[in-house]
Design a protein around this motif. Structure first.
Motif, PDB file in Angstrom:
ATOM      1  N   ARG A  25       0.801  -1.224   0.000  1.00 40.06           N
ATOM      2  CA  ARG A  25       0.000   0.000   0.000  1.00 40.06           C
ATOM      3  C   ARG A  25       0.831   1.271   0.000  1.00 40.06           C
ATOM      4  O   ARG A  25       0.360   2.326  -0.385  1.00 40.06           O
ATOM      5  N   TYR A  26       2.096   1.178   0.477  1.00 39.46           N
ATOM      6  CA  TYR A  26       2.913   2.394   0.516  1.00 39.46           C
ATOM      7  C   TYR A  26       3.736   2.544  -0.752  1.00 39.46           C
ATOM      8  O   TYR A  26       4.502   3.492  -0.900  1.00 39.46           O
ATOM      9  N   PRO A  29      -0.179   1.823  -6.178  1.00 44.72           N
ATOM     10  CA  PRO A  29      -1.631   1.912  -6.097  1.00 44.72           C
ATOM     11  C   PRO A  29      -2.252   0.586  -6.513  1.00 44.72           C
ATOM     12  O   PRO A  29      -1.615  -0.196  -7.233  1.00 44.72           O
ATOM     13  N   ARG A 132      -1.795  -6.444   0.064  1.00 45.00           N
ATOM     14  CA  ARG A 132      -3.018  -6.774  -0.684  1.00 45.00           C
ATOM     15  C   ARG A 132      -2.941  -8.143  -1.364  1.00 45.00           C
ATOM     16  O   ARG A 132      -3.627  -8.407  -2.342  1.00 45.00           O
ATOM     17  N   ASN A 194      -0.256   9.580  -4.422  1.00 43.13           N
ATOM     18  CA  ASN A 194      -1.486   8.800  -4.622  1.00 43.13           C
ATOM     19  C   ASN A 194      -1.486   7.444  -3.918  1.00 43.13           C
ATOM     20  O   ASN A 194      -2.157   6.525  -4.328  1.00 43.13           O
ATOM     21  N   LEU A 195      -0.718   7.297  -2.846  1.00 50.45           N
ATOM     22  CA  LEU A 195      -0.694   6.011  -2.162  1.00 50.45           C
ATOM     23  C   LEU A 195      -1.606   6.042  -0.948  1.00 50.45           C
ATOM     24  O   LEU A 195      -2.194   7.060  -0.619  1.00 50.45           O
ATOM     25  N   ASP A 196      -1.701   4.895  -0.266  1.00 50.84           N
ATOM     26  CA  ASP A 196      -2.714   4.785   0.785  1.00 50.84           C
ATOM     27  C   ASP A 196      -2.393   5.559   2.057  1.00 50.84           C
ATOM     28  O   ASP A 196      -3.278   5.823   2.846  1.00 50.84           O
ATOM     29  N   TYR A 197      -1.100   5.850   2.281  1.00 59.46           N
ATOM     30  CA  TYR A 197      -0.765   6.470   3.564  1.00 59.46           C
ATOM     31  C   TYR A 197      -0.290   7.900   3.351  1.00 59.46           C
ATOM     32  O   TYR A 197       0.589   8.156   2.532  1.00 59.46           O
TER      33      TYR A 197
END
Ligand code: SAM
Ligand code: SF4
Length: 326
Positions: A25-26, A29, A132, A194-197
């Motif tokens: 996630r880091y 995407p 994921r 644009n990443l999750d964290y």
């Protein structure tokens, strides 16, 4: 090679594929990254020319990264050809470890010196959440295989992220008590927007050191290799050691010794700057070895003095880490 700020550049990181069998996630995407086509990435022949030119200019260490380098076919043979360069550079690999158990022995035979295995949690359910994908047991098998065949000293890369896995820093550090491994904590780098964290999830180097210091007395070790970016520590009685890479908070730019090549053949003078030079176009125009060497020198001269992450006007770049190779 010397750059404009007096730094010696002797380390080349080749990102040999943009593809990956995880979706950390880091780093990546979940969707929206189109894989490069076969003809877009540098062929092994082209990569070998770049490596040979770099070695002739004094590069002593070549790291293969990605994406996930072990998903690219023909890697073992490529390692053998790199190891056979007349200058005998040290060849190392950064991998998520998923396919390592299958290839560790042949990579060692081909001339690979060492591996860094990226693993961000010791908890199987959290692994699936963070990457994921399933595969935790495969990574453990990969670590065991690397150790068995002597791809050592084994290094484990862990990126602690506040509120995600930073609560495992002490558990990772504890691994060094019983194993002669180097557990390396890498500060989370907000290199793309644009990443999750978000950038606030950074877990700074000083907090990392505090988190493993609860385990007992910690000795800070001298660094022998000036290009090495980790600060090194040892827990009392430990077989292995702990590295902390303060990529963002105490930048090590003044010691930077590296050049990067992206999968599609862009030379990237700095991880944190989107400036790239089109090496692939040069190679495919039929450039001579001398021209390739000249291009590498130009990239070295284009290295900025330092990064500006964390400063008010810093803008995250547009490439996820998997497109650069870390
Ligand atoms: N797939 C391989 C792996 O995971 O080891 C090699 C490529 S990966 C991009 C190289 C390294 O970059 C890994 O150790 C990974 O943890 C690290 N990395 C990726 N994104 C990062 C980020 N935003 N901040 C800090 N490290 C990151
Ligand atoms: Fe893949 Fe490595 Fe990025 Fe994870 S860190 S998504 S394994 S390239």
């Amino acid at each position: 090679m010397r750059d404009n700020f007096g730094r010696t550049i002797n380390y080349l990181r080749l990102s040999i594929t943009d593809r990956c069998n995880l979706r950390c996630r880091y780093c990546m995407p979940v969707e929206g990254v189109d894989s490069l086509g076969h003809g877009q990435i540098l062929s092994y022949e082209e990569l070998l020319r770049v490596a040979a030119a770099a070695a002739a200019l004094g590069v002593r260490k070549i790291r293969l990264t990605g994406g996930e380098p072990l998903v690219r076919k023909g890697l073992v043979d490529f390692v053998a050809r790199l190891a056979a360069l007349p200058e005998h550079p040290e060849i190392t690999l950064t991998t998520n470890g998923l396919l390592l158990a299958d290839h560790a022995a042949e990579l060692k035979r081909a001339g690979l010196s060492r591996v860094n295995v990226s693993l961000d949690t010791l908890r199987p359910e959290r692994f699936a959440e963070l990457t994921r994908r399933p595969g935790f047991e495969q990574v453990l098998a990969g670590l065991a295989a690397a150790e068995r065949v002597g791809l050592s000293p084994l290094k484990i890369n862990m990126v602690p992220i506040a509120g995600v896995n930073a609560d495992e820093v002490a558990d990772f550090a504890r691994l060094t008590l019983a194993h002669p491994w180097e557990v390396r904590f890498i500060e989370f780098m907000p290199v793309t927007g644009n990443l999750d964290y978000p950038p606030e999830s950074r877990f700074p180097a000083d907090d990392i050191v505090a988190a493993f210091s609860v385990l007992g007395p910690v000795e800070e070790l001298p660094r022998h290799d000036p290009g090495a970016v980790a600060r090194l520590y040892r827990l009392a009685g430990a077989q292995g050691r702990i590295g902390v890479i303060p990529a963002v908070s105490h930048h090590f730019c003044h010691e930077c010794n590296r050049l990067r090549v992206t999968p599609e053949g862009r030379l990237r003078p700095c991880l944190f700057s989107d400036l790239e030079l089109d090496l692939r176009a040069l190679l495919r125009r039929g450039a001579s070895d001398a021209e390739v060497q000249d291009f590498l020198r130009q990239a070295v001269c284009a290295k900025p003095e330092r990064h500006h992450i964390g400063e008010a006007d810093f803008k995250p770049g547009c490439r996820p880490m998997q497109g650069i190779g870390g």
